[in-house]
Write an enzyme that holds these catalytic residues in place. Sequence first.
Site, PDB file in Angstrom:
ATOM      1  N   HIS A  20       0.687  -1.328   0.037  1.00 27.05           N
ATOM      2  CA  HIS A  20       0.060   0.109   0.197  1.00 27.05           C
ATOM      3  C   HIS A  20       0.829   1.385   0.166  1.00 27.05           C
ATOM      4  CE1 HIS A  20      -4.096  -1.869   0.929  1.00 27.05           C
ATOM      5  NE2 HIS A  20      -3.294  -2.912   0.946  1.00 27.05           N
ATOM      6  N   ASP A 110      -5.636   6.164   1.606  1.00 19.95           N
ATOM      7  CA  ASP A 110      -6.049   4.460   1.186  1.00 19.95           C
ATOM      8  C   ASP A 110      -7.517   4.060   1.402  1.00 19.95           C
ATOM      9  OD1 ASP A 110      -5.984   1.649   1.316  1.00 19.95           O
ATOM     10  OD2 ASP A 110      -3.707   1.768   1.515  1.00 19.95           O
ATOM     11  N   THR A 132      -6.115   0.235  -4.028  1.00 17.78           N
ATOM     12  CA  THR A 132      -4.619  -0.401  -4.587  1.00 17.78           C
ATOM     13  C   THR A 132      -5.088  -1.850  -4.958  1.00 17.78           C
ATOM     14  OG1 THR A 132      -4.697  -1.584  -2.265  1.00 17.78           O
ATOM     15  CG2 THR A 132      -3.400   0.830  -2.591  1.00 17.78           C
ATOM     16  N   GLN A 333      12.443  -5.482  -5.625  1.00 16.91           N
ATOM     17  CA  GLN A 333      12.061  -6.319  -6.579  1.00 16.91           C
ATOM     18  C   GLN A 333      12.221  -5.627  -8.067  1.00 16.91           C
ATOM     19  OE1 GLN A 333       8.629  -8.860  -5.976  1.00 16.91           O
ATOM     20  NE2 GLN A 333       7.252  -7.822  -7.205  1.00 16.91           N
ATOM     21  N   HIS A 348       3.157 -14.321  -6.494  1.00 17.94           N
ATOM     22  CA  HIS A 348       1.749 -14.573  -6.060  1.00 17.94           C
ATOM     23  C   HIS A 348       0.560 -13.876  -6.482  1.00 17.94           C
ATOM     24  CE1 HIS A 348       2.530 -10.716  -4.096  1.00 17.94           C
ATOM     25  NE2 HIS A 348       1.870 -10.728  -3.148  1.00 17.94           N
ATOM     26  N   ASN A 352       0.340  -5.101  -6.920  1.00 13.81           N
ATOM     27  CA  ASN A 352       1.649  -4.295  -7.231  1.00 13.81           C
ATOM     28  C   ASN A 352       2.728  -5.347  -8.225  1.00 13.81           C
ATOM     29  OD1 ASN A 352       1.097  -1.590  -5.714  1.00 13.81           O
ATOM     30  ND2 ASN A 352       1.014  -3.114  -4.361  1.00 13.81           N
ATOM     31  N   SER A 353       2.787  -6.400  -7.567  1.00 12.30           N
ATOM     32  CA  SER A 353       3.712  -7.263  -8.377  1.00 12.30           C
ATOM     33  C   SER A 353       3.127  -7.638  -9.678  1.00 12.30           C
ATOM     34  CB  SER A 353       3.692  -8.654  -7.481  1.00 12.30           C
ATOM     35  OG  SER A 353       4.406  -8.457  -6.334  1.00 12.30           O
TER      36      SER A 353
HETATM   37  N1  UDP Z   1       8.749  -6.148  -3.009  1.00  7.30           N
HETATM   38  C1  UDP Z   1      10.060  -5.942  -2.777  1.00  7.30           C
HETATM   39  N2  UDP Z   1      11.077  -6.780  -2.643  1.00  7.30           N
HETATM   40  C2  UDP Z   1      10.804  -8.071  -2.321  1.00  7.30           C
HETATM   41  C3  UDP Z   1       9.465  -8.526  -2.573  1.00  7.30           C
HETATM   42  C4  UDP Z   1       8.552  -7.400  -2.788  1.00  7.30           C
HETATM   43  O1  UDP Z   1      10.355  -4.659  -3.003  1.00  7.30           O
HETATM   44  O2  UDP Z   1      11.589  -8.803  -2.092  1.00  7.30           O
HETATM   45  C5  UDP Z   1       7.699  -5.135  -3.031  1.00  7.30           C
HETATM   46  C6  UDP Z   1       6.923  -5.406  -4.700  1.00  7.30           C
HETATM   47  O3  UDP Z   1       7.768  -4.575  -5.505  1.00  7.30           O
HETATM   48  C7  UDP Z   1       5.612  -4.749  -4.545  1.00  7.30           C
HETATM   49  C8  UDP Z   1       5.487  -5.108  -3.051  1.00  7.30           C
HETATM   50  O4  UDP Z   1       6.475  -5.399  -2.277  1.00  7.30           O
HETATM   51  O5  UDP Z   1       5.411  -3.548  -4.600  1.00  7.30           O
HETATM   52  C9  UDP Z   1       4.416  -6.219  -2.773  1.00  7.30           C
HETATM   53  O6  UDP Z   1       3.230  -5.818  -3.237  1.00  7.30           O
HETATM   54  P1  UDP Z   1       2.097  -6.799  -3.758  1.00  7.30           P
HETATM   55  O7  UDP Z   1       0.713  -5.874  -3.951  1.00  7.30           O
HETATM   56  O8  UDP Z   1       2.565  -7.435  -4.944  1.00  7.30           O
HETATM   57  O9  UDP Z   1       1.861  -8.012  -2.839  1.00  7.30           O
HETATM   58  P2  UDP Z   1       1.336  -7.799  -0.948  1.00  7.30           P
HETATM   59  O10 UDP Z   1       2.639  -7.874  -0.353  1.00  7.30           O
HETATM   60  O11 UDP Z   1       0.659  -6.707  -0.689  1.00  7.30           O
HETATM   61  O12 UDP Z   1       0.770  -9.040  -0.662  1.00  7.30           O
END
Ligand code: UDP
Length: 467
Positions: A20, A110, A132, A333, A348, A352-353
């Site tokens: 978020h 948010d 989001t 990432q 997963h 965001n991913s």
């Molecule tokens: N992320 C990161 N490093 C990692 C794993 C994830 O920077 O090793 C970041 C990724 O770039 C994304 C966020 O964490 O922006 C995860 O958001 P997402 O909506 O994909 O999944 P959530 O963590 O909310 O389940």
Amino acid sequence: MGEKQYEGHVVVLPYPGQGHINPLLQFAKRLASKGVKSTLATTHYTVKSISAPNVEVAPISDGFDEGGFAQAGNEDVYLKSFRANGSRTLSELIQKYKNSSSPINCVVYDSFFPWALDVARQHGIYGAPFFTNSATVCAIFCRIHNGTLTLPVKMEDTPLLLPGLPPLNLPDLPGFVKAPESNPAYLAMNLSQYSNLEKVDWIFSNTFQELEGDAAKGASELWPAKLIGPMVPSAYLDGQIEGDKGYGASLWKPLGGECIEWLKTKPLESVVYISFGSMVSLSAKQMEEIAWGLNGSNFHFLWVVKETEHHKLPDEFINSTKEKGLIVTWCNQLEMLAHKSIGCFVTHCGWNSTLEGLSLGVPMVGVPRWADQMTDAKFIEEIWDVGVRAKEDEKGIVRREELVWCLKEVMEGERSDEIRRNASKWRELAKEAVSEGGSSDKCISEFVEHLKGSNKKAEGRYLNGHT
Ligand code: UDP
């Protein structure tokens, strides 16, 4: 050089989770780059993890200043406390600027925090929720909220046919829609996002016209959102914001150097990058299957396994794959996805991913676990055609053979070339959307122009498109 001149001042309030903070902080940066002063308000616990150029970061309280969510212990307690303490301290922040040269005139919050609109209204300023999730998921939830879709959705109700959306089967639907009792607090929070939309001034959604325009249009009577995404740092897309190479927020320490040094030694598009985001916790059995699947695929792999998950890795796996794989507790990432050695992203399917994979043009293998991830995975595989979705067995486990099949299909299988072509296409469309004059860029500019031109009090009606 004198201090940068801003007109208008937005305070941006994310839910304090990585998935978020990242998109809302990015939005704050976009606003600042267009001349609006931006302040990110976040909890005492997370404030030290955030630093981004041209965005001020101000602490507010969730009532758990020492330990954040973990200190609260559960969602219900945490959200109640955030509402009480967050309302008070957000209000104090707005008050603090009232007689300054840059009074706050809008709260972008948010969508998990609909109460922030009440705070904005108490101060006579604009309020706008930022969603989001994907527009598709929002289109489903806003119908549950208004009662036109009743829970639980059962097999006989599918395929679910909703305006602007492809037919959705049971495996494509967010978990709570099928089993509302599985997590009532989280379901209630999801539905509360739609509770006061008739009173807000703008709605923002982290998606873009070309990607989900139909889904948004189909829901526009209930959820008239401005599509402003993908909220990915500018250096990876349009390059409009100087030096914007990362989100500027990391709740865990990224092991960047180590990963890049390792990737440098690997051939072009030869490495599988695998991450389950910030929240998913896999069962030990699932970890084991993934571990042996990676091993059995024979590809190099870079796997993010959070410290709290590390004990679930089989010992023999760690010892036998030192050459082939690198396991890290956290990384940047985007930097990994942008590296030329990465050939595939096992994800997963957090939103965001998903957007990052699309924005960087990386083919994906979806291994969704819960919530909106199931729906995102369907789109990855069937609608945008940028990857495949790993199938679960009857126990809900993705087996090693399935993962090997998916990896081979995406990396070198029959559909590999087509998937790569589609991935490049979506990358270009994402770039266009946020580049000057693109669909998302225009929406952000319109919002900014309104904030700059406006000394008026908030009007409490939709401004979407008709101001
Ligand atoms: N992320 C990161 N490093 C990692 C794993 C994830 O920077 O090793 C970041 C990724 O770039 C994304 C966020 O964490 O922006 C995860 O958001 P997402 O909506 O994909 O999944 P959530 O963590 O909310 O389940």
